[in-house]
Motif scaffolding. Structure first.
Motif, PDB file in Angstrom:
ATOM      1  N   GLN A   1     -10.572  20.906  -4.474  1.00  0.00           N
ATOM      2  CA  GLN A   1     -10.557  22.145  -5.255  1.00  0.00           C
ATOM      3  C   GLN A   1     -11.437  23.167  -4.542  1.00  0.00           C
ATOM      4  O   GLN A   1     -12.604  22.889  -4.242  1.00  0.00           O
ATOM      5  CB  GLN A   1     -11.069  21.904  -6.674  1.00  0.00           C
ATOM      6  CG  GLN A   1     -10.924  23.135  -7.577  1.00  0.00           C
ATOM      7  CD  GLN A   1     -11.388  22.842  -8.995  1.00  0.00           C
ATOM      8  OE1 GLN A   1     -12.566  22.578  -9.218  1.00  0.00           O
ATOM      9  NE2 GLN A   1     -10.465  22.898  -9.945  1.00  0.00           N
TER      10      GLN A   1
ATOM     11  N   PHE B   1     -11.373  16.202 -12.088  1.00  0.00           N
ATOM     12  CA  PHE B   1      -9.988  16.651 -11.973  1.00  0.00           C
ATOM     13  C   PHE B   1      -9.254  16.531 -13.309  1.00  0.00           C
ATOM     14  O   PHE B   1      -8.567  17.459 -13.738  1.00  0.00           O
ATOM     15  CB  PHE B   1      -9.264  15.834 -10.903  1.00  0.00           C
ATOM     16  CG  PHE B   1      -7.780  16.049 -10.870  1.00  0.00           C
ATOM     17  CD1 PHE B   1      -7.252  17.275 -10.479  1.00  0.00           C
ATOM     18  CD2 PHE B   1      -6.906  15.040 -11.243  1.00  0.00           C
ATOM     19  CE1 PHE B   1      -5.883  17.480 -10.457  1.00  0.00           C
ATOM     20  CE2 PHE B   1      -5.541  15.239 -11.228  1.00  0.00           C
ATOM     21  CZ  PHE B   1      -5.026  16.459 -10.836  1.00  0.00           C
TER      22      PHE B   1
ATOM     23  N   THR C   1      -6.073  23.661  -6.534  1.00  0.00           N
ATOM     24  CA  THR C   1      -6.400  22.238  -6.504  1.00  0.00           C
ATOM     25  C   THR C   1      -5.252  21.501  -5.826  1.00  0.00           C
ATOM     26  O   THR C   1      -4.088  21.704  -6.175  1.00  0.00           O
ATOM     27  CB  THR C   1      -6.591  21.678  -7.923  1.00  0.00           C
ATOM     28  OG1 THR C   1      -7.582  22.447  -8.613  1.00  0.00           O
ATOM     29  CG2 THR C   1      -7.025  20.220  -7.882  1.00  0.00           C
TER      30      THR C   1
END
Length: 415
Positions: free
Chosen positions: A5, A15, A367
């Motif tokens: 990310q 995450f 991401t």
């Protein structure tokens, strides 16, 4: 599982927390490529090209040696974009017609027929059973149904319905939604003759009996098929229509996959491969316009899975959308490790260069998830959360099965 990310590696707990937060944003959508359909019988464009090479070595020789449409290196490394090749072959066919070269015209008709056949077979998913009803009940569409269920159930009162973008021609999303009883707005409307009207994307379903905030619950999703569909066709009056799977199979698809029927392929809607390009361009243009418009909305999240970033146009739209400060994108790319190595060794494809560029961006809006199976479609769907009060098992299907058994007089059914 590799997760980056803003160019930095993060752990799985962070995450999952991030994904949960994104699912609460005002606008949530997914972009699915060919990889998202592999688990239910589809093929990637790389696999389509591999099959073409194996089945048609004579046509491969024509493309490489005579017409120079494919380089030997790209062919050997399976880097050929089949959709772009169809587009180029169509242009060469047009030139052959203009020159009055019957031999060249026949060669390109044969090449296009073989390419149409490969692309179409890859998108059938269920093979000869394609024309049958209730395809969504098959176990292979389990994760497509779970995806739609999770996206819709996470929507809050006042938020927009989820948006499903796909470059696939197949009907996985349509079949899954149909089995769930979810209505998809795909731009087509009409009871007996379904035609394309862009304003359909501005419509929505609501429960007229509900009061207060409940009346804004969602019973639908929006489906944008960026590269067309197996059930779209264009008639001689230049009208783009949508037909049932059985009608599409009987009228067009069967001829394409069983015969060298170039003419039938010209009626189905493939990108760049239709002689009525000015009409088809309107449909494609509207789909891409809606895609860019969606990404520009405030508080928007886009999840990408199965997409190889080989489409330059889509790549540019996604990169441009990062100028929207409240836009977030989560990309699942199983071969991320190989892409990093290939870029480092200067042998990367355009798609690999694009994903590495996105991975290296220092924006926390981006991401990227790698790690092979950890980034496949089923893993992606499992990462999406259900709301706290949403049942974890498929109780709706169980209830439908129980009612069906009772109606057949099959005795007592335990609930």
């Amino acid at each position: 599982m590799l997760i980056y990310q803003g160019g930095k590696e993060i752990d799985e707990d962070d995450f999952r927390s991030h994904v949960y937060s994104l699912c609460q944003l005002d606008n949530v959508g997914v972009l699915l490529g060919a990889g998202a359909s592999v688990g239910c019988g589809g093929k990637t464009m790389k696999e389509v090209w591999q099959s073409f090479k194996q089945d048609h070595p004579d046509l491969l020789s024509l493309l490489i040696e005579r017409y120079l449409l494919v380089s030997q290196s790209d062919s050997d490394n399976d880097l050929v974009n089949v959709e772009l090749l169809i587009d180029e072959a169509t242009k060469f066919l047009s030139v052959a017609k203009t020159r009055g070269s019957a031999a060249e015209e026949q060669e390109f008709r044969t090449i296009l027929s073989a390419l149409y056949k490969g692309v179409t077979r890859a998108a059938l998913l269920t093979g000869d059973e394609f024309r049958e009803k209730n395809q969504g009940k098959k176990i292979q569409f389990k994760y497509h149904k779970e995806l739609i269920s999770k996206l819709i159930s996470n929507r809050q009162p006042g938020q927009s319905a989820p948006a499903l973008f796909t470059t696939n021609y197949d009907l996985a999303l349509e079949w899954a939604a149909e089995d769930l009883g979810i209505q998809l707005f795909n731009g087509f409307s009409g009871l007996h003759t379904r035609q394309f009207y862009p304003q359909n994307f501005d419509l929505a379903f609501r429960n007229v009996n509900a009061k207060g905030e409940a009346r804004f619950g969602h019973y639908h999703a929006y489906l944008y098929k960026l590269h067309g569909s197996l059930t779209w066709y264009q008639d001689d009056s230049l009208t783009v229509n949508e037909v049932s799977a059985s009608q599409a199979y009987d009228n067009y698809i069967q001829s394409i996959i069983n015969e060298q029927d170039y003419y039938r392929g010209q009626h189905l809607i493939y990108p760049g491969a239709n002689k009525y390009s000015h009409t088809i361009g309107f449909v494609y243009g509207e789909m891409f316009r809606r895609f860019g418009e969606f990404l520009s909305k405030p508080q928007t999240a886009l999840f990408i899975n199965g997409f190889g970033f080989g489409d330059y146009h889509i790549n540019r739209i996604i990169l441009g959308a990062l100028l929207n400060p409240s836009f977030h994108v989560v990309i699942y790319y199983p071969e991320l490790h190989n892409a990093l190595l290939n870029v480092e060794n200067n042998v990367a494809s355009e798609g690999e260069k694009a994903i590495v560029t996105l991975k290296n961006l220092t924006f926390n809006q981006v991401t990227v998830v790698g790690g092979g199976g950890d980034a496949y479609f089923d893993s992606f769907v499992k990462h999406l959360p259900y709301p706290v009060l949403f049942p974890r098992d498929n109780t709706v299907d169980d209830l439908v099965d129980a009612i069906t058994k009772l109606s057949k007089g099959e005795g007592n059914v335990p609930f």
